[in-house]
Scaffold this motif. Structure first.
Motif, PDB file in Angstrom:
ATOM      1  N   GLU A  30     -18.370  -8.873 102.548  1.00  0.00           N
ATOM      2  CA  GLU A  30     -17.982  -9.312 101.208  1.00  0.00           C
ATOM      3  C   GLU A  30     -18.943 -10.369 100.685  1.00  0.00           C
ATOM      4  O   GLU A  30     -19.309 -10.361  99.504  1.00  0.00           O
ATOM      5  N   ILE A  33     -22.112  -8.616  99.639  1.00  0.00           N
ATOM      6  CA  ILE A  33     -21.924  -7.914  98.370  1.00  0.00           C
ATOM      7  C   ILE A  33     -22.071  -8.884  97.211  1.00  0.00           C
ATOM      8  O   ILE A  33     -22.726  -8.592  96.219  1.00  0.00           O
ATOM      9  N   PHE A  38     -23.311  -7.585  91.517  1.00  0.00           N
ATOM     10  CA  PHE A  38     -22.533  -6.421  91.118  1.00  0.00           C
ATOM     11  C   PHE A  38     -22.836  -6.116  89.672  1.00  0.00           C
ATOM     12  O   PHE A  38     -22.811  -6.990  88.821  1.00  0.00           O
ATOM     13  N   THR A  40     -22.108  -3.127  86.533  1.00  0.00           N
ATOM     14  CA  THR A  40     -21.343  -1.944  86.136  1.00  0.00           C
ATOM     15  C   THR A  40     -22.186  -1.019  85.271  1.00  0.00           C
ATOM     16  O   THR A  40     -21.650  -0.140  84.618  1.00  0.00           O
ATOM     17  N   CYS A  63     -28.349   8.450  97.146  1.00  0.00           N
ATOM     18  CA  CYS A  63     -27.129   8.064  96.414  1.00  0.00           C
ATOM     19  C   CYS A  63     -26.255   9.280  96.094  1.00  0.00           C
ATOM     20  O   CYS A  63     -25.031   9.179  96.086  1.00  0.00           O
ATOM     21  N   SER A 101     -25.969   1.096 103.013  1.00  0.00           N
ATOM     22  CA  SER A 101     -24.697   0.812 102.337  1.00  0.00           C
ATOM     23  C   SER A 101     -24.912  -0.133 101.165  1.00  0.00           C
ATOM     24  O   SER A 101     -24.366   0.067 100.078  1.00  0.00           O
ATOM     25  N   GLU A 102     -25.718  -1.162 101.376  1.00  0.00           N
ATOM     26  CA  GLU A 102     -26.017  -2.092 100.293  1.00  0.00           C
ATOM     27  C   GLU A 102     -26.788  -1.397  99.177  1.00  0.00           C
ATOM     28  O   GLU A 102     -26.536  -1.641  98.000  1.00  0.00           O
ATOM     29  N   LEU A 104     -26.672   1.779  98.389  1.00  0.00           N
ATOM     30  CA  LEU A 104     -25.721   2.640  97.691  1.00  0.00           C
ATOM     31  C   LEU A 104     -24.861   1.824  96.734  1.00  0.00           C
ATOM     32  O   LEU A 104     -24.659   2.200  95.586  1.00  0.00           O
ATOM     33  N   TYR A 105     -24.384   0.701  97.210  1.00  0.00           N
ATOM     34  CA  TYR A 105     -23.540  -0.161  96.382  1.00  0.00           C
ATOM     35  C   TYR A 105     -24.309  -0.666  95.163  1.00  0.00           C
ATOM     36  O   TYR A 105     -23.815  -0.659  94.046  1.00  0.00           O
ATOM     37  N   LYS A 106     -25.546  -1.092  95.390  1.00  0.00           N
ATOM     38  CA  LYS A 106     -26.343  -1.670  94.309  1.00  0.00           C
ATOM     39  C   LYS A 106     -26.750  -0.627  93.271  1.00  0.00           C
ATOM     40  O   LYS A 106     -26.835  -0.940  92.088  1.00  0.00           O
ATOM     41  N   LYS A 108     -25.147   2.361  92.668  1.00  0.00           N
ATOM     42  CA  LYS A 108     -24.099   3.362  92.455  1.00  0.00           C
ATOM     43  C   LYS A 108     -23.962   3.806  91.012  1.00  0.00           C
ATOM     44  O   LYS A 108     -23.523   4.911  90.757  1.00  0.00           O
TER      45      LYS A 108
END
Length: 114
Positions: A30, A33, A38, A40, A63, A101-102, A104-106, A108
Motif C-alpha cells: 500500500e 502504491i 495513482f 484515473t 497490460c 504489478s506496479e 500494471l497498476y500505473k 492500467k
C-alpha cells in the motif's frame, strides 16, 4: 487428547504469525502504491517517461495480458526473449516501478479500451 490440543494451539499460533507477516507485506504494498502515484487517466508514456514505441508495445501486450510469461510476450511481439527482458528493465527504470504489478497498476488506464 492433551497432545492434540497443544498441536492445535501451535497451529493457531503459526497461522497468526503468517497473518501478521501478510499484513506487513500488504502495508508495504500500500505504501508503494501511494509512492508511485495513482491516476484515473492514461499516462503520456512517450512524453512523460520517454518510453519508446517498442517499449510501449511491451507495456501494451503485458497490460492487456498480465498472465503472460516473458517468453509469450516475446513471441506475440516477434521479439527475442532478451530484447523483451531488456525493454522491461528500461521501462521499470524510466517509470520508477519495481515489479510488473506496479507497472500494471500505473498503466492500467492506458490500454483499457483495447
Amino acid at each position: 487428547m492433551e497432545e492434540e490440543k497443544i498441536k492445535l494451539i501451535e497451529e493457531i499460533s503459526n497461522h497468526r504469525n503468517e497473518i501478521n507477516e501478510k499484513e506487513k507485506q500488504l502495508s508495504g504494498l500500500e505504501e508503494r502504491i501511494s509512492e508511485i502515484g495513482f491516476s484515473t487517466k492514461p499516462l503520456d508514456l512517450k512524453e512523460d517517461y520517454l518510453i519508446t514505441a517498442r517499449e510501449e508495445d511491451v507495456i501494451r501486450e503485458f497490460c492487456n495480458n498480465p498472465q503472460l510469461k516473458t517468453k509469450e510476450i516475446a513471441s506475440n511481439l516477434n521479439m527475442g526473449l532478451g530484447t523483451v527482458k531488456h525493454h522491461f528493465n528500461n521501462i521499470f527504470k524510466k517509470m520508477g516501478v519495481r515489479s510488473r504489478s506496479e507497472l500494471l497498476y500505473k498503466c492500467k488506464w492506458n490500454f483499457q479500451s483495447e
